[in-house]
Design a protein around this motif. Structure first.
Motif, PDB file in Angstrom:
ATOM      1  N   PRO A   9     -27.714 -31.662   3.751  1.00 40.86           N
ATOM      2  CA  PRO A   9     -27.775 -33.079   4.105  1.00 40.86           C
ATOM      3  C   PRO A   9     -29.127 -33.516   4.649  1.00 40.86           C
ATOM      4  O   PRO A   9     -29.454 -34.677   4.597  1.00 40.86           O
ATOM      5  CB  PRO A   9     -26.687 -33.223   5.173  1.00 40.86           C
ATOM      6  N   LEU A  10     -29.946 -32.589   5.159  1.00 39.60           N
ATOM      7  CA  LEU A  10     -31.208 -32.993   5.747  1.00 39.60           C
ATOM      8  C   LEU A  10     -32.171 -33.567   4.722  1.00 39.60           C
ATOM      9  O   LEU A  10     -33.045 -34.343   5.066  1.00 39.60           O
ATOM     10  CB  LEU A  10     -31.853 -31.797   6.462  1.00 39.60           C
ATOM     11  N   THR A  11     -32.037 -33.179   3.435  1.00 41.62           N
ATOM     12  CA  THR A  11     -32.954 -33.706   2.435  1.00 41.62           C
ATOM     13  C   THR A  11     -32.742 -35.197   2.228  1.00 41.62           C
ATOM     14  O   THR A  11     -33.637 -35.881   1.769  1.00 41.62           O
ATOM     15  CB  THR A  11     -32.795 -32.989   1.079  1.00 41.62           C
ATOM     16  N   GLU A  12     -31.561 -35.682   2.568  1.00 37.09           N
ATOM     17  CA  GLU A  12     -31.305 -37.106   2.455  1.00 37.09           C
ATOM     18  C   GLU A  12     -31.989 -37.871   3.585  1.00 37.09           C
ATOM     19  O   GLU A  12     -32.177 -39.071   3.501  1.00 37.09           O
ATOM     20  CB  GLU A  12     -29.793 -37.373   2.488  1.00 37.09           C
ATOM     21  N   HIS A  13     -32.335 -37.159   4.644  1.00 34.21           N
ATOM     22  CA  HIS A  13     -32.949 -37.773   5.823  1.00 34.21           C
ATOM     23  C   HIS A  13     -34.176 -36.965   6.211  1.00 34.21           C
ATOM     24  O   HIS A  13     -34.109 -36.099   7.084  1.00 34.21           O
ATOM     25  CB  HIS A  13     -31.944 -37.811   6.982  1.00 34.21           C
ATOM     26  N   PRO A  14     -35.333 -37.252   5.605  1.00 35.52           N
ATOM     27  CA  PRO A  14     -36.539 -36.480   5.900  1.00 35.52           C
ATOM     28  C   PRO A  14     -36.908 -36.478   7.380  1.00 35.52           C
ATOM     29  O   PRO A  14     -37.515 -35.542   7.870  1.00 35.52           O
ATOM     30  CB  PRO A  14     -37.624 -37.148   5.069  1.00 35.52           C
ATOM     31  N   GLY A  15     -36.522 -37.529   8.096  1.00 34.60           N
ATOM     32  CA  GLY A  15     -36.806 -37.579   9.530  1.00 34.60           C
ATOM     33  C   GLY A  15     -36.135 -36.445  10.277  1.00 34.60           C
ATOM     34  O   GLY A  15     -36.678 -35.922  11.259  1.00 34.60           O
ATOM     35  N   GLU A  16     -34.952 -36.038   9.833  1.00 32.30           N
ATOM     36  CA  GLU A  16     -34.259 -34.931  10.481  1.00 32.30           C
ATOM     37  C   GLU A  16     -34.972 -33.613  10.218  1.00 32.30           C
ATOM     38  O   GLU A  16     -35.012 -32.742  11.081  1.00 32.30           O
ATOM     39  CB  GLU A  16     -32.803 -34.878  10.019  1.00 32.30           C
ATOM     40  N   VAL A  17     -35.561 -33.455   9.031  1.00 32.32           N
ATOM     41  CA  VAL A  17     -36.355 -32.262   8.736  1.00 32.32           C
ATOM     42  C   VAL A  17     -37.570 -32.242   9.658  1.00 32.32           C
ATOM     43  O   VAL A  17     -37.914 -31.212  10.248  1.00 32.32           O
ATOM     44  CB  VAL A  17     -36.794 -32.222   7.247  1.00 32.32           C
ATOM     45  N   ALA A  18     -38.221 -33.385   9.818  1.00 32.37           N
ATOM     46  CA  ALA A  18     -39.389 -33.479  10.703  1.00 32.37           C
ATOM     47  C   ALA A  18     -39.008 -33.132  12.139  1.00 32.37           C
ATOM     48  O   ALA A  18     -39.756 -32.429  12.838  1.00 32.37           O
ATOM     49  CB  ALA A  18     -39.993 -34.873  10.622  1.00 32.37           C
ATOM     50  N   ASN A  19     -37.848 -33.603  12.597  1.00 34.42           N
ATOM     51  CA  ASN A  19     -37.398 -33.283  13.956  1.00 34.42           C
ATOM     52  C   ASN A  19     -37.146 -31.787  14.113  1.00 34.42           C
ATOM     53  O   ASN A  19     -37.476 -31.207  15.148  1.00 34.42           O
ATOM     54  CB  ASN A  19     -36.135 -34.069  14.314  1.00 34.42           C
ATOM     55  N   LEU A  20     -36.566 -31.167  13.097  1.00 30.67           N
ATOM     56  CA  LEU A  20     -36.327 -29.727  13.137  1.00 30.67           C
ATOM     57  C   LEU A  20     -37.658 -28.975  13.248  1.00 30.67           C
ATOM     58  O   LEU A  20     -37.799 -28.054  14.054  1.00 30.67           O
ATOM     59  CB  LEU A  20     -35.561 -29.276  11.888  1.00 30.67           C
ATOM     60  N   ILE A  21     -38.624 -29.384  12.466  1.00 28.17           N
ATOM     61  CA  ILE A  21     -39.946 -28.739  12.501  1.00 28.17           C
ATOM     62  C   ILE A  21     -40.575 -28.910  13.883  1.00 28.17           C
ATOM     63  O   ILE A  21     -41.141 -27.974  14.447  1.00 28.17           O
ATOM     64  CB  ILE A  21     -40.862 -29.319  11.402  1.00 28.17           C
ATOM     65  N   LYS A  22     -40.439 -30.104  14.454  1.00 28.26           N
ATOM     66  CA  LYS A  22     -41.011 -30.378  15.780  1.00 28.26           C
ATOM     67  C   LYS A  22     -40.397 -29.457  16.836  1.00 28.26           C
ATOM     68  O   LYS A  22     -41.108 -28.876  17.655  1.00 28.26           O
ATOM     69  CB  LYS A  22     -40.774 -31.843  16.139  1.00 28.26           C
ATOM     70  N   VAL A  23     -39.084 -29.283  16.809  1.00 27.48           N
ATOM     71  CA  VAL A  23     -38.404 -28.422  17.777  1.00 27.48           C
ATOM     72  C   VAL A  23     -38.880 -26.979  17.631  1.00 27.48           C
ATOM     73  O   VAL A  23     -39.222 -26.308  18.608  1.00 27.48           O
ATOM     74  CB  VAL A  23     -36.865 -28.511  17.601  1.00 27.48           C
ATOM     75  N   VAL A  24     -38.934 -26.500  16.377  1.00 27.72           N
ATOM     76  CA  VAL A  24     -39.331 -25.106  16.131  1.00 27.72           C
ATOM     77  C   VAL A  24     -40.783 -24.869  16.529  1.00 27.72           C
ATOM     78  O   VAL A  24     -41.106 -23.891  17.213  1.00 27.72           O
ATOM     79  CB  VAL A  24     -39.087 -24.721  14.646  1.00 27.72           C
ATOM     80  N   THR A  25     -41.683 -25.764  16.129  1.00 29.34           N
ATOM     81  CA  THR A  25     -43.101 -25.554  16.449  1.00 29.34           C
ATOM     82  C   THR A  25     -43.375 -25.691  17.951  1.00 29.34           C
ATOM     83  O   THR A  25     -44.218 -24.978  18.494  1.00 29.34           O
ATOM     84  CB  THR A  25     -44.010 -26.504  15.646  1.00 29.34           C
TER      85      THR A  25
END
Length: 195
Positions: free
Chosen positions: A124-140
């Motif tokens: 489902p995250l591919t439908e919402h690129p902002g959620e992918v960006a948030n995941l990357i922000k948390v991990v980094t």
């Protein structure tokens, strides 16, 4: 004589019922038999549905030939049919077998739509690129707190993106030729941190 069993694992149920061969062909006779039509009307059906079919092309959809009559009987017409053409003819038939063929193909189409729908729900995250960006922000951020180098964080970011079908350019991650020191280690090595 022992009959050789043919691998039918790559054939659909309707192709098996039509006796589709390894070249993707069946015959008009097999199709007519499958459709359970009156044997006395075969010649008329053959002429109307195959030879005079404005949506079919000779030597493309069908390949006519004559069969010799057994025991001195009259020769009859037949044709090799592509599996696709045979399926079209089966769906045109106005009897129970034709209805079964139509229902089968509608079911296949509905199954394909359902499968496509399930695939889009799996990520489902591919439908919402902002959620992918948030995941990357948390991990980094977590990696930065643990002292990871910036190129390592970017490498992980690229891997996360690829998992969700987002391609980043290869030059996003620039690995330094030497190992980077973090700021605290630099300060200690330069002697400025002495108090």
């Amino acid at each position: 004589m022992k009959e050789v069993m043919r691998d039918t694992s790559k054939l659909t149920p309707i192709e098996i019922a039509l006796g589709v061969d390894e070249n993707g062909m069946t015959t008009a006779g097999k199709l007519y038999e499958f459709l359970e039509l009156n044997p006395a009307h075969y010649a008329r059906w053959f002429k109307k549905n195959i030879m005079e079919n404005s949506f079919a092309e000779k030597s493309m959809d069908y390949f006519p030939f004559t069969t010799n009559g057994e025991c001195g009987g009259q020769a009859s017409q037949d044709a090799k049919l592509t599996a696709g053409f045979a399926k079209k003819l089966s769906m045109m038939q106005k009897n129970q077998k034709g209805e079964s063929a139509r229902n089968y193909f509608i079911g296949v189409e509905n199954g394909a739509k359902k499968m496509i729908g399930n695939q889009t729900r799996q990520i489902p995250l591919t439908e919402h690129p902002g959620e992918v960006a948030n995941l990357i922000k948390v991990v980094t951020n977590r990696m930065d707190k643990q002292g990871s180098a910036s190129y390592e964080s970017m490498d992980v970011s690229r891997m996360i993106c690829e998992q969700y079908g987002i391609q980043l350019p290869d030059n996003v991650v620039k690995v330094p030729a030497f190992k980077q020191m973090n700021f605290d280690d630099y300060m200690k090595s330069s002697g400025e941190d002495e108090t």
